[in-house]
Design a protein around this motif. Sequence first.
Motif, PDB file in Angstrom:
ATOM      1  N   LEU A 200       0.977  -1.123  -0.061  1.00 27.14           N
ATOM      2  CA  LEU A 200       0.038   0.030  -0.164  1.00 27.14           C
ATOM      3  C   LEU A 200       0.778   1.303   0.025  1.00 27.14           C
ATOM      4  N   PRO A 201       0.328   2.451  -0.643  1.00 27.01           N
ATOM      5  CA  PRO A 201       0.824   3.408  -0.454  1.00 27.01           C
ATOM      6  C   PRO A 201       0.786   4.118   0.952  1.00 27.01           C
ATOM      7  N   ALA A 206      -3.962  10.392  -0.665  1.00 21.41           N
ATOM      8  CA  ALA A 206      -5.442  10.136  -0.858  1.00 21.41           C
ATOM      9  C   ALA A 206      -5.646   8.746  -1.370  1.00 21.41           C
ATOM     10  N   MET A 207      -4.779   8.005  -2.002  1.00 23.55           N
ATOM     11  CA  MET A 207      -5.220   6.764  -2.405  1.00 23.55           C
ATOM     12  C   MET A 207      -5.221   5.714  -1.267  1.00 23.55           C
ATOM     13  N   PRO A 248      -4.007   3.737 -10.199  1.00 25.26           N
ATOM     14  CA  PRO A 248      -5.012   4.529 -11.081  1.00 25.26           C
ATOM     15  C   PRO A 248      -5.295   3.828 -12.589  1.00 25.26           C
ATOM     16  N   LEU A 249      -6.616   3.794 -12.657  1.00 24.71           N
ATOM     17  CA  LEU A 249      -7.041   3.122 -14.075  1.00 24.71           C
ATOM     18  C   LEU A 249      -6.898   4.090 -15.185  1.00 24.71           C
ATOM     19  N   ALA A 250      -6.513   5.086 -14.857  1.00 25.51           N
ATOM     20  CA  ALA A 250      -6.083   6.170 -16.086  1.00 25.51           C
ATOM     21  C   ALA A 250      -4.873   5.362 -16.803  1.00 25.51           C
ATOM     22  N   ILE A 271     -11.771   7.174  -5.834  1.00 26.45           N
ATOM     23  CA  ILE A 271     -11.253   7.983  -7.108  1.00 26.45           C
ATOM     24  C   ILE A 271     -10.000   8.715  -6.591  1.00 26.45           C
ATOM     25  N   GLU A 272      -8.976   8.673  -7.871  1.00 29.56           N
ATOM     26  CA  GLU A 272      -7.781   9.209  -7.711  1.00 29.56           C
ATOM     27  C   GLU A 272      -7.947  10.395  -8.476  1.00 29.56           C
TER      28      GLU A 272
END
Length: 302
Positions: A200-201, A206-207, A248-250, A271-272
Amino acid sequence: MNADWLNYHHLLYFWMVAKEGSVTRACEKLHLAQPTISGQLKKLESALGEKLYERVGRDLVLTDVGQMVYRYADEMFAIGQELGDAIKGRPTGRPVKLLVGIPEVIPKYIAFRLIEPVLHLEEKVQIVCREGSMEQLLSQLATHELDVVFSDSPAGSMVRIRAFNHALGECGVGLFGTAQLCRQFEQGLPGSLSSAPFLLPAENTAMRRSVDEWFLAANISPEVVGEFDDTALLKVFAEAGIGFVPGPLAIRAEIERQFGLSFLLEIPNAIERFYAITVERRIRHPAVMAISEAAKESLFAQ
């Protein structure tokens, strides 16, 4: 200090000595006598209150302060030359500089995708990337050592500098792991992830907050194998099959291709968001404008 404290003739003599490597060669370039230049250098040191040179044998060597003054002088006189070229209608050939602050929490590929459009601008841009903590980068932004800082959260009211947040876009968050790890836990999701290994970060990101909220809502008790400030290192551990990692899914395709990871699921309600932080209310730097426009039209368009 007042603007009239610095004698630019003295600075020119200092710059020429440093550039040519000796007082003698500087005298030849400037067509001045050695005592004249030596005297002007002493006056510049007196005005600055710092030693700019120290003698090592027969050579004059720049001190740390001298090196800093030389860098500024070099930039100033280069700009002066450009001014002359511009007035005469000649192209300067000097690229626009973009100084970007990238904290460890920003995935490296997101940073690349954000900056990439700058490379395709008609005007040449030289990119300078600085990494560090948000506190360090915002401090550099405040002193105009950076043009923009990327972030996964807006600069809040607790920040001591006058900063403005420019939203670049947002995307969902996915959970990724090696193919073997995904096969092991894919049945009975999300409950099957209780006791699954996670990478994990750091907690202040935020994530991480989004993932922790999901764990709580889904009643998942994960085994947190490691926590990381640097997202690139996080994914290297994930590539080795040590645990699942959020991303992130981007940049889903890049995570799958670059690190050989498989997509397991999209984390609900996670949401990121990404921001460009500047000291300007309105973005004026052409490269930062290009980043903002491309992020909204391409990277985070979905």
